[in-house]
Design an enzyme around this catalytic site. Structure first.
Site, mmCIF file in Angstrom:
data_model
loop_
_atom_site.group_PDB
_atom_site.id
_atom_site.type_symbol
_atom_site.label_atom_id
_atom_site.label_comp_id
_atom_site.label_asym_id
_atom_site.label_seq_id
_atom_site.Cartn_x
_atom_site.Cartn_y
_atom_site.Cartn_z
ATOM 1 N N ASP A 79 19.824 40.105 44.187
ATOM 2 C CA ASP A 79 20.814 39.879 42.204
ATOM 3 C C ASP A 79 20.794 40.688 41.499
ATOM 4 O OD1 ASP A 79 21.506 37.784 39.839
ATOM 5 O OD2 ASP A 79 19.024 38.082 39.814
ATOM 6 N N SER A 80 20.790 40.619 40.055
ATOM 7 C CA SER A 80 20.707 41.960 39.001
ATOM 8 C C SER A 80 18.229 42.210 39.451
ATOM 9 C CB SER A 80 20.811 41.852 38.005
ATOM 10 O OG SER A 80 20.646 41.017 37.482
ATOM 11 N N CYS A 116 23.774 35.514 42.787
ATOM 12 C CA CYS A 116 23.792 36.089 41.178
ATOM 13 C C CYS A 116 25.122 35.648 41.001
ATOM 14 C CB CYS A 116 24.353 37.508 41.246
ATOM 15 S SG CYS A 116 24.340 38.644 39.870
ATOM 16 N N ASN A 117 25.537 35.077 40.015
ATOM 17 C CA ASN A 117 26.556 34.764 40.133
ATOM 18 C C ASN A 117 28.145 35.349 39.120
ATOM 19 O OD1 ASN A 117 27.344 31.002 38.880
ATOM 20 N ND2 ASN A 117 24.446 32.051 38.824
ATOM 21 N N GLU A 128 14.223 38.098 30.873
ATOM 22 C CA GLU A 128 13.332 39.678 31.922
ATOM 23 C C GLU A 128 12.662 40.450 31.026
ATOM 24 O OE1 GLU A 128 14.150 41.133 34.929
ATOM 25 O OE2 GLU A 128 16.028 39.568 35.604
ATOM 26 N N CYS A 174 24.294 31.193 35.249
ATOM 27 C CA CYS A 174 23.500 32.379 36.404
ATOM 28 C C CYS A 174 22.520 31.932 36.452
ATOM 29 C CB CYS A 174 23.602 32.876 34.196
ATOM 30 S SG CYS A 174 22.294 34.597 34.380
ATOM 31 N N THR A 175 21.683 32.940 37.717
ATOM 32 C CA THR A 175 20.701 32.426 38.843
ATOM 33 C C THR A 175 19.571 32.330 37.431
ATOM 34 O OG1 THR A 175 20.386 34.467 39.321
ATOM 35 C CG2 THR A 175 21.822 32.154 41.088
ATOM 36 N N HIS A 176 19.536 33.547 36.710
ATOM 37 C CA HIS A 176 18.336 33.231 35.663
ATOM 38 C C HIS A 176 17.982 31.669 35.063
ATOM 39 C CE1 HIS A 176 18.862 37.937 36.377
ATOM 40 N NE2 HIS A 176 17.529 38.084 35.709
HETATM 41 N N1 DGL Z 1 21.171 36.237 37.644
HETATM 42 C C1 DGL Z 1 22.600 36.557 37.319
HETATM 43 C C2 DGL Z 1 23.870 36.338 37.356
HETATM 44 O O1 DGL Z 1 23.765 35.176 38.092
HETATM 45 C C3 DGL Z 1 23.023 38.324 36.258
HETATM 46 C C4 DGL Z 1 22.319 38.073 35.437
HETATM 47 C C5 DGL Z 1 22.694 39.704 35.235
HETATM 48 O O2 DGL Z 1 22.652 40.441 35.297
HETATM 49 O O3 DGL Z 1 23.519 39.826 33.539
HETATM 50 O O4 DGL Z 1 24.457 36.381 36.687
#
Ligand code: DGL
Length: 260
Positions: free
Chosen positions: A11-12, A74-75, A153, A185-187
């Protein structure tokens, strides 16, 4: 290449750790390598071309570590780079975080479903296109919510500011009448508790658990045993503090960087 078969995730930044957490519950002993591309966070505001480039280098690294199955945790990367990764690395079994969730939405009772995602994910139309194939009668209401990743974050979880921003997004009229909501989004699963107080009767989809189940079904080596390795492209004190605070990860994160 290492002989021990492993599962890779990337992921990021912190978001993929929601998937890793669910996977540690499902397959606790299987060796895993997690890669957070903090140097390039956020992915959600990058071009598809950049996301593909970053993702390919990470996958090359994970393959060299013996990862047979890679979770694109990561989506934004699943949407922008998923197909290209499958084409470029035919030897790898990929699990993206979109398909298993779309299958769940297609099976679910809800007709009108909301999606929160990064700009890259919403722009791609990946959820809408895939849902159209599986359940054309359903309606997907997508909203990009770019402030949520930086909030998480930067340590604003549980401060009340996260709730204010989420509430602002959830009041968007495009989400009126939804019966379920996908944290695309995985966050965003980190906002589940805050969201549930605002989502009156709307089902919050447990995306990490759904993805972990897809991994369990695809993983052919449950007997493989080993530890989890944690890697970052940029190692900052704030990231390490957040990983410890939110996920209880006090690991020795390795800095792994690739030449441009
Ligand atoms: N967690 C990631 C996602 O699912 C990326 C979020 C990001 O870096 O913008 O999209």
């Amino acid at each position: 290449m290492s002989e021990v078969k492993k599962i890779g995730l990337f992921d990021s930044g912190l978001g993929g750790l929601t998937v890793l957490r669910a996977l540690e519950r499902a397959l606790p002993d299987v060796p895993k390598v997690y890669y957070g591309d903090t140097l390039h966070l956020p992915y959600g505001d990058k071009s598809d071309e950049a996301i593909v480039r970053y993702s390919k280098r990470i996958v090359e690294f994970l393959v060299a570590q013996g990862c047979e199955l890679i979770v694109i945790a990561c989506n934004s990367a699943s949407a922008a780079a998923g197909k290209e990764l499958e084409r470029a690395f035919p030897q790898v079994a990929f699990i993206n975080v979109i398909d298993p969730v779309v299958s769940e939405v297609a099976r679910g009772a809800e007709q009108r479903v909301g999606l929160l995602g990064t700009r890259a994910t919403v722009r791609s139309g990946a959820y809408a296109d895939r849902l159209l194939k599986l359940a054309p009668e359903k309606e997907l209401c997508s909203l990009s919510t770019p402030l949520l990743v930086p909030l998480i974050e930067d340590g604003f979880l549980g401060t009340g500011i996260d709730a204010q921003v989420l509430n602002h997004y959830l009041k968007d009229e495009r989400l009126d009448g939804i019966e379920a909501l996908v944290p695309g989004c995985t966050h965003y699963p980190l906002l589940e508790k805050v969201a549930e107080e605002m989502l009156d009767g709307v089902r919050w989809i447990d995306a990490p658990a759904i993805v972990a189940q897809a991994v369990v079904e695809a993983w052919d080596y449950p007997e493989a045993v080993g530890l989890t390795r944690y890697c970052l492209s940029d190692k900052t004190d704030s990231f390490l503090a957040m990983a410890a605070q939110i996920f209880g990860i006090h690991a020795d994160w390795e800095r792994v960087r690739f030449p441009d």
